[in-house]
Write an enzyme that holds these catalytic residues in place. Structure first.
Site, short mmCIF file in Angstrom:
data_model
loop_
_atom_site.label_atom_id
_atom_site.label_comp_id
_atom_site.label_asym_id
_atom_site.label_seq_id
_atom_site.Cartn_x
_atom_site.Cartn_y
_atom_site.Cartn_z
N GLU A 612 1.25 -1.12 -0.37
CA GLU A 612 -0.17 -0.16 0.46
C GLU A 612 1.35 0.86 0.02
OE1 GLU A 612 -3.52 1.22 2.97
OE2 GLU A 612 -1.63 2.38 3.29
N ASP A 613 1.10 1.83 -1.64
CA ASP A 613 2.07 2.94 -1.12
C ASP A 613 1.59 3.64 -2.76
OD1 ASP A 613 3.87 5.18 -1.65
OD2 ASP A 613 5.32 3.34 -2.28
#
EC number: 2.4.1.18
Length: 899
Positions: A612-613
């Site tokens: 999750e970036d």
């Protein structure tokens, strides 16, 4: 040539008692060739500088040409020629190799590095005691205090300078079981007990002498009498000499241990008058002329070598000396009984302090009336949870149901693991998902943080149940064919001290960076010091712990931007590739991510990791060997931001179809690795509103314009989910309750709402009837598109029709055709969309059906469509279909016509 300079590896944990059968025999895995004469290099001292240089050159030459490894491979594949970023990747690759070399100087292998939980924390040892180990390099004195010792800081302690504290800052404390009244001390100093494995064995009453005699009679050959008589005597005396009550208490008292050459010569001198039958049939001849790295000849006989290889080690006799759990309970009072409460006591330069141990596996966080403490979890074998189901196979696609256990019930309270098992798991299975993702599982002091300010990384949150309750949850999920993922937070930690890791040993830079670097710029959390091997040891072991102990199937790594950049991701990205390799990039954090993915996928080949970036760091899902970070999937965070923006700020008739498509497809090169979602917990929990609340929250059917607003909300709720689900990659996520249009946001109890639980739950009763039942039925059909029809495995979509004026989108995925009309008012009688194959197409899903809350405008006799030989959208044929406004249709090619 075989090196005998292997370092001895000691383990204080019962599971690591024997490295291997050969190690038990004292030969530590050295394999002797079948020739009579062997050349063996013995290093009596460190090898000379020339030899080190040769080894270094050899290592460099081998790594410079690693097969299949290209540090800039994914840049080459994508045709990117940014020189600065390419150099950054090369340097990162070299630094990663150097990091692994540093790790292997202190750890046996990477598995050992990732298994700190086998030693650290509190463990029962086979030798009727409990061993405790934790890391506190800034402390001067360490002790365990608990209800079992009256919370005394002196009864169970270890002090600096003794064996209880090593040079790296690890404290080792032994808590001996207490003899019951009338019981005699152990006959053998190293007497062991089976507490868990084969716990009902070993209570036959056979004495150690009888077992040794049995081994002598059945195992050892004539002529080995002298050897077998001393087989157990020698190690017992050595063990007692080193670790017994009269043994050395400091390193100075221990003194220097002679090298192998000296010990061999001493032994040979002591036994020079022994009869030949009592000596091993081999000798070592010095050919080194006194050099520090002598080369020896070992001369032996083929008969003895053959007999040596064929003989099984006498481990069964050794194991027979162990006693069972009944004998242990009869003889001893456990030093730390099951469910005992305890804390770690440190004396530091700034005074004494108490902490919940960092590696504790069960913790009661502090509240208004009591301090935090760890709980020793050691249930009896009869009551401990036993796994019933095996893990499901790794699926080709993911349909993830994101959950929070605490808010999963209908009542205004914190729900439990047991309630989740009974109510939520069957719903997830019925809804057609194949995985659940749990948030807020590791212990966190404050419930309102949703679990994102973790205080105890190895502990299951006690507010939901016990560790065994959590095991049952995962086991039951596996029994239903559901994978279990954890939302793991290693990007920061809670700033709490007594129950958390902040100022753990009194110093400000134990686990975290010192000064401003150690604090998140906006969230008040602490930032890990990823460049410290002991911090990496802690975090990597934590990842391995949840898989090993609880059988989880994967992780979503939360908020990577917070860790990758020293600005925590709160900066504009407008400098191209330089933004990913400039001075604001935390290279140590990237090393951690590389190490985590390499070790996890090596130890657990079926593990799934999701990144999750928000910055979409280059190479997230590329192999590590090609310069990537090694994740299996990445989250498309832009999709939900786009939908929120359109619903909140853009009139329905001004929506851009091109923007919708480009945002949902995102990066085409990695579309297959993309995890898509319309809304996750962020929209419902993080001070926002669910899409249902935005679309039709507060709308009443009988109010003026209410029916029209309700129809709009229901239509868009279905269409947004359908296009997000079908146009993306091979993974989709939905937060608990949003599939049926949960009408309320989530609000955790805080002071601002008088600690109310009224919005900290899910309205499962809405599933019974009405709009929410219809929306749930539609969501089940979505899941079935992949579950039964394999939409995700059909390859990436071929998008051939994006019309902003008509607000229509159409694309194909294998034999399936998807058509969306987002126009708020315009319907189209015979709208032409291109298809490649000529044939008959049958509508298999219509968002406007009455059973899904639609108007039912399209009749069933219109579900079958025959293609027209007309070029449209670059396709050889077309369908002319009826498209009511705000509807979506899915067709399947059911018959190919040959023209």
């Amino acid at each position: 040539m075989v090196s005998l300079s292997n370092q001895t590896r000691f383990s204080f944990h019962q599971n690591n008692l024997f490295i291997s059968e050969k190690a038990h025999l004292g030969i530590a895995g050295v394999n002797f060739p079948r020739k009579i004469k062997l050349n063996i290099t013995c290093f009596a001292a460190d090898p000379p500088r020339q030899q080190k240089q040769k080894q270094k050159k050899k290592s460099q030459s081998s790594t410079d040409a690693e097969p299949g490894v290209d540090p800039v491979g994914f840049l080459t594949k994508l045709g990117i020629s940014d020189r600065i970023f390419a150099q950054f990747l090369r340097e990162r690759h070299k630094a990663f190799k150097d990091l692994k070399d540093e790790i292997l100087k202190r750890h046996f292998d990477l598995r050992d590095f990732a298994s700190g939980f086998e030693l650290l924390g509190m463990h029962r040892h086979m030798e009727h005691r409990v061993d405790f180990m934790d890391w506190g390099p800034g402390a001067r004195y360490g002790a365990i205090i608990g209800d079992f010792n009256g919370w005394s800081p002196t009864e169970n302690s270890a002090r600096e300078g003794l064996y209880g504290h090593d040079d790296f800052g690890y404290w080792f404390i032994i808590l001996e079981d207490k003899l019951r009244e009338g019981e005699e001390p152990e006959e053998l100093y190293f007497q062991q007990y089976n507490y868990v494995d084969d716990y009902d064995k070993g209570d036959s009453g056979v004495s150690a002498e009888e077992i040794f005699k049995k081994a002598n009679d059945e195992y050892w050959e004539p002529g080995e009498d002298r050897f077998i008589k001393n087989r157990y005597e020698v190690p017992a005396k050595l063990y007692e000499q080193l670790f017994g009550p009269n043994g050395p208490q400091t390193l100075e008292e221990l003194g220097d241990i002679p090298d192998a050459e000296t010990r061999y010569k001493q032994w040979k001198e002591e036994h020079k008058n022994d009869p030949p039958s009592n000596l091993p049939p081999c000798d070592i001849i010095d050919k080194g002329h006194g050099k520090p790295y002598d080369i020896y000849h070992v001369v032996t006989s083929p008969e003895w070598t053959k007999k040596f290889y064929e003989k099984e080690p006498p481990i069964p006799y050794w194991l027979e000396t162990r006693k069972g759990r009944k004998a242990w309970l009869k003889k001893y009072i456990p030093a730390v009984p099951h469910e005992s409460k305890y804390r770690l006591y440190f004396n530091t330069p700034d005074g004494p302090l108490e902490r919940v141990p960092a590696w504790a596996t069960y913790v009661q966080p502090e509240d208004e009336v009591k301090q935090a403490y760890a709980i020793h979890w050691e249930p009896s074998p009869e009551s401990a949870y036993k796994w019933k189901y095996s893990k499901p196979d790794k699926p080709k696609s993911l349909r993830i149901y994101e959950c929070h256990v605490g808010i999963s019930g209908s009542e205004p309270k914190i729900s439990s693991f047991e309630e989740f098992i009974e109510k939520v798991l069957p719903h997830v299975k019925r809804a057609g998902y194949n995985a659940i993702q749990l948030i807020g599982i590791p212990e966190h002091k404050d419930y309102f943080t949703v679990g994102y300010r973790v205080t105890n990384f190895f502990a299951v949150s006690s507010r939901y149940g016990t560790p065994d309750d959590f095991k049952r949850l995962i086991d039951e999920a596996h029994g239903l064919g559901l994978l279990v993922f954890l939302d793991i937070v290693h990007s920061y930690a809670a700033a709490d001290q007594m129950v958390g890791l902040s100022l753990f040993d009194g110093s400000n830079d134990c686990y975290f960076h010192y000064g401003k670097r150690g604090h998140h710029k906006h969230w008040g959390t602490r930032m890990f010091k990823y460049g410290d091997l002991d911090v990496l040891h802690f975090l990597i072991s934590n990842l391995n712990w949840w898989i090993t102990e609880y059988q989880v199937d994967g992780y979503q790594f939360h908020s990577l931007a917070s860790m990758i950049y020293t600005h925590n991701g709160f900066a504009s990205f407008n400098s191209g590739w330089d933004d990913y390799c400039n001075q604001y990039v935390d290279r140590d954090a990237l090393m951690y991510l590389l190490l985590a993915n390499e070790i996890l996928h090596d130890l657990h080949p079926n593990i799934i990791t999701v990144a999750e970036d928000a910055t979409y760091y280059p190479g997230l899902c590329e192999p590590i060997s090609q310069g990537g970070l090694g994740f299996d999937y990445y989250v498309n965070l832009s999709a939900t931001e786009m939908w929120v923006s359109l619903l909140d700020s853009v009139p329905d008739n001004e929506w851009s179809m091109g923007k919708i498509v480009s945002t949902l497809v995102a990066n085409k090169e990695y579309a297959d690795k993309m995890l898509s979602y319309v809304e996750s917990h962020n929209q419902s929990i993080s001070g926002g509103r669910s899409f249902a609340e935005i679309l039709f929250g507060g709308v009443k059917n009988g109010s003026p314009g209410g029916r029209e607003l309700l129809d709009r909300g229901v239509s868009l709720h279905k269409m947004i989910r359908l296009i997000t689900f079908t146009i993306g990659g091979r993974a989709y996520l939905n937060f608990m309750g949003n599939e049926f249009g949960h009408p309320e946001r989530v609000e955790f109890p805080t002071q601002s709402n008088n600690f109310s639980f009224s919005l900290a739950n899910r309205r499962w009763d809405l599933l019974e009837s009405g709009i929410h039942h219809q929306l749930f039925s539609f969501d089940k059909e979505l899941m079935d598109l992949d579950k039964s029809k394999g939409i995700f495995s059909r390859g990436l979509p071929s998008i051939h029709h994006v019309n902003d004026a008509n607000m229509v989108i159409s694309f194909a995925r294998g034999p399936f055709l998807f058509i969306f009309n987002f126009h708020p008012s315009n319907s189209y009688e015979k709208y032409g969309v291109g298809v490649e194959e000529a044939g008959e197409y049958t509508m298999i899903l219509n968002s406007d059906e009455v059973k899904y809350g639609g108007q039912g405008i399209i009749k069933e006799d219109q579900y079958l469509q025959r293609s027209v030989s007309k070029r449209i959208d670059g396709q050889r044929n077309c369908l002319e279909v009826f498209l009511p406004s705000r509807t979506a249709q899915v067709y399947k090619l059911t018959r190919i016509l040959r023209i």
